[in-house]
Design a protein around this motif. Structure first.
Motif, mmCIF file in Angstrom:
data_model
loop_
_atom_site.group_PDB
_atom_site.id
_atom_site.type_symbol
_atom_site.label_atom_id
_atom_site.label_comp_id
_atom_site.label_asym_id
_atom_site.label_seq_id
_atom_site.Cartn_x
_atom_site.Cartn_y
_atom_site.Cartn_z
ATOM 1 N N GLN A 35 0.872 -1.177 0.000
ATOM 2 C CA GLN A 35 0.000 0.000 0.000
ATOM 3 C C GLN A 35 0.910 1.228 0.000
ATOM 4 O O GLN A 35 1.685 1.428 0.937
ATOM 5 C CB GLN A 35 -0.905 0.032 1.242
ATOM 6 C CG GLN A 35 -1.893 -1.096 1.315
ATOM 7 C CD GLN A 35 -2.983 -0.981 0.255
ATOM 8 O OE1 GLN A 35 -3.199 0.063 -0.358
ATOM 9 N NE2 GLN A 35 -3.695 -2.079 0.039
ATOM 10 N N HIS A 36 0.868 2.003 -1.057
ATOM 11 C CA HIS A 36 1.667 3.229 -1.157
ATOM 12 C C HIS A 36 0.788 4.282 -1.817
ATOM 13 O O HIS A 36 0.535 4.234 -3.023
ATOM 14 C CB HIS A 36 2.933 3.002 -1.959
ATOM 15 C CG HIS A 36 3.871 4.170 -1.948
ATOM 16 N ND1 HIS A 36 5.164 4.068 -2.424
ATOM 17 C CD2 HIS A 36 3.739 5.449 -1.513
ATOM 18 C CE1 HIS A 36 5.771 5.243 -2.291
ATOM 19 N NE2 HIS A 36 4.908 6.095 -1.752
ATOM 20 N N LYS A 37 0.316 5.188 -0.992
ATOM 21 C CA LYS A 37 -0.576 6.241 -1.446
ATOM 22 C C LYS A 37 0.121 7.594 -1.311
ATOM 23 O O LYS A 37 0.989 7.774 -0.463
ATOM 24 C CB LYS A 37 -1.876 6.267 -0.622
ATOM 25 C CG LYS A 37 -2.554 4.913 -0.473
ATOM 26 C CD LYS A 37 -2.885 4.258 -1.794
ATOM 27 C CE LYS A 37 -3.555 2.902 -1.584
ATOM 28 N NZ LYS A 37 -3.663 2.135 -2.806
ATOM 29 N N ILE A 38 -0.283 8.531 -2.147
ATOM 30 C CA ILE A 38 0.222 9.899 -2.113
ATOM 31 C C ILE A 38 -0.945 10.799 -1.740
ATOM 32 O O ILE A 38 -2.018 10.707 -2.345
ATOM 33 C CB ILE A 38 0.786 10.321 -3.487
ATOM 34 C CG1 ILE A 38 1.919 9.389 -3.927
ATOM 35 C CG2 ILE A 38 1.239 11.774 -3.472
ATOM 36 C CD1 ILE A 38 3.158 9.444 -3.096
ATOM 37 N N ILE A 39 -0.733 11.668 -0.772
ATOM 38 C CA ILE A 39 -1.749 12.623 -0.347
ATOM 39 C C ILE A 39 -1.213 14.018 -0.623
ATOM 40 O O ILE A 39 -0.139 14.378 -0.126
ATOM 41 C CB ILE A 39 -2.063 12.456 1.156
ATOM 42 C CG1 ILE A 39 -2.544 11.020 1.430
ATOM 43 C CG2 ILE A 39 -3.095 13.489 1.615
ATOM 44 C CD1 ILE A 39 -2.556 10.642 2.895
ATOM 45 N N ILE A 40 -1.944 14.771 -1.438
ATOM 46 C CA ILE A 40 -1.496 16.114 -1.817
ATOM 47 C C ILE A 40 -2.557 17.138 -1.439
ATOM 48 O O ILE A 40 -3.749 16.834 -1.450
ATOM 49 C CB ILE A 40 -1.198 16.220 -3.330
ATOM 50 C CG1 ILE A 40 -2.460 16.007 -4.167
ATOM 51 C CG2 ILE A 40 -0.095 15.259 -3.741
ATOM 52 C CD1 ILE A 40 -2.325 16.346 -5.634
ATOM 53 N N PRO A 41 -2.127 18.353 -1.150
ATOM 54 C CA PRO A 41 -3.119 19.411 -0.983
ATOM 55 C C PRO A 41 -3.581 19.900 -2.352
ATOM 56 O O PRO A 41 -2.822 19.852 -3.326
ATOM 57 C CB PRO A 41 -2.352 20.508 -0.240
ATOM 58 C CG PRO A 41 -0.929 20.312 -0.651
ATOM 59 C CD PRO A 41 -0.766 18.835 -0.870
ATOM 60 N N GLN A 42 -4.813 20.360 -2.423
ATOM 61 C CA GLN A 42 -5.292 20.994 -3.659
ATOM 62 C C GLN A 42 -4.495 22.271 -3.925
ATOM 63 O O GLN A 42 -4.252 22.628 -5.072
ATOM 64 C CB GLN A 42 -6.790 21.332 -3.529
ATOM 65 C CG GLN A 42 -7.684 20.129 -3.360
ATOM 66 C CD GLN A 42 -8.205 19.576 -4.669
ATOM 67 O OE1 GLN A 42 -7.805 19.971 -5.760
ATOM 68 N NE2 GLN A 42 -9.111 18.627 -4.568
ATOM 69 N N LYS A 43 -4.078 22.941 -2.858
ATOM 70 C CA LYS A 43 -3.280 24.166 -2.954
ATOM 71 C C LYS A 43 -1.843 23.806 -3.328
ATOM 72 O O LYS A 43 -1.251 22.911 -2.733
ATOM 73 C CB LYS A 43 -3.316 24.874 -1.595
ATOM 74 C CG LYS A 43 -2.436 26.083 -1.484
ATOM 75 C CD LYS A 43 -2.497 26.654 -0.060
ATOM 76 C CE LYS A 43 -1.577 27.853 0.092
ATOM 77 N NZ LYS A 43 -1.611 28.373 1.475
ATOM 78 N N HIS A 44 -1.284 24.508 -4.296
ATOM 79 C CA HIS A 44 0.102 24.251 -4.678
ATOM 80 C C HIS A 44 1.059 24.904 -3.675
ATOM 81 O O HIS A 44 1.027 26.117 -3.466
ATOM 82 C CB HIS A 44 0.407 24.785 -6.079
ATOM 83 C CG HIS A 44 1.827 24.528 -6.487
ATOM 84 N ND1 HIS A 44 2.219 23.318 -7.019
ATOM 85 C CD2 HIS A 44 2.938 25.288 -6.385
ATOM 86 C CE1 HIS A 44 3.528 23.372 -7.246
ATOM 87 N NE2 HIS A 44 3.979 24.543 -6.873
ATOM 88 N N ILE A 45 1.879 24.071 -3.067
ATOM 89 C CA ILE A 45 2.992 24.507 -2.210
ATOM 90 C C ILE A 45 4.150 23.627 -2.650
ATOM 91 O O ILE A 45 4.068 22.395 -2.573
ATOM 92 C CB ILE A 45 2.689 24.291 -0.712
ATOM 93 C CG1 ILE A 45 1.407 24.997 -0.298
ATOM 94 C CG2 ILE A 45 3.872 24.755 0.140
ATOM 95 C CD1 ILE A 45 0.896 24.612 1.084
ATOM 96 N N ALA A 46 5.233 24.217 -3.124
ATOM 97 C CA ALA A 46 6.316 23.439 -3.730
ATOM 98 C C ALA A 46 7.049 22.540 -2.733
ATOM 99 O O ALA A 46 7.272 21.358 -3.010
ATOM 100 C CB ALA A 46 7.300 24.358 -4.440
ATOM 101 N N THR A 47 7.474 23.072 -1.605
ATOM 102 C CA THR A 47 8.218 22.287 -0.617
ATOM 103 C C THR A 47 7.766 22.654 0.787
ATOM 104 O O THR A 47 7.112 23.686 0.995
ATOM 105 C CB THR A 47 9.746 22.519 -0.700
ATOM 106 O OG1 THR A 47 10.062 23.792 -0.153
ATOM 107 C CG2 THR A 47 10.266 22.406 -2.123
ATOM 108 N N LEU A 48 8.144 21.838 1.737
ATOM 109 C CA LEU A 48 7.840 22.156 3.136
ATOM 110 C C LEU A 48 8.439 23.491 3.546
ATOM 111 O O LEU A 48 7.894 24.191 4.405
ATOM 112 C CB LEU A 48 8.362 21.054 4.054
ATOM 113 C CG LEU A 48 7.656 19.708 3.960
ATOM 114 C CD1 LEU A 48 8.365 18.680 4.840
ATOM 115 C CD2 LEU A 48 6.196 19.819 4.341
#
Length: 113
Positions: free
Chosen positions: A36-49
């Motif tokens: 199980q390998h899922k990616i969770i992204i925000p709808q808002k674009h933020i390039a890096t932490l």
């Protein structure tokens, strides 16, 4: 903007979406490192932490809470799972849109690599 994950979030590029709401999108990693390998992204674009702002704190917390919810749905919560962010190329970030990895379904070794 030519961001792969923005295009997935906007539906311009197909992906195996497993969850979507107004704040995040979760989908299968195309190069899974665990059963199980899922990616969770925000709808808002933020390039890096490194680009996070104070107002993004709730969003990051929501991403983590969503990982817990998905781990339970995927039946990996009890046995254990890993969540992680990579920040910049030296740490393995290859898509410059923050994303949280959710990995499980096998024993995770330490150190990770």
């Amino acid at each position: 903007m030519d961001c792969l994950f923005c295009k997935i979030a906007n539906g311009e590029i197909p992906a195996q979406i497993i969850y979507r709401d107004d704040l995040i999108v979760a989908f299968d990693d195309i190069n899974p490192q665990a059963p199980q390998h899922k990616i969770i992204i925000p709808q808002k674009h933020i390039a890096t932490l490194n680009e996070l702002r104070g107002e993004d704190s709730e969003l990051i917390g929501y991403m983590v809470q969503s990982a817990v919810m998905l781990a339970k749905q995927l039946n990996i919560a009890h046995d254990g799972y890993r969540v992680l962010f990579n920040c910049n190329a030296g740490a393995g970030q290859s898509v410059f849109h923050i994303h949280l990895h959710l990995l499980g379904g096998r024993r995770m070794n330490w150190p990770p690599g």
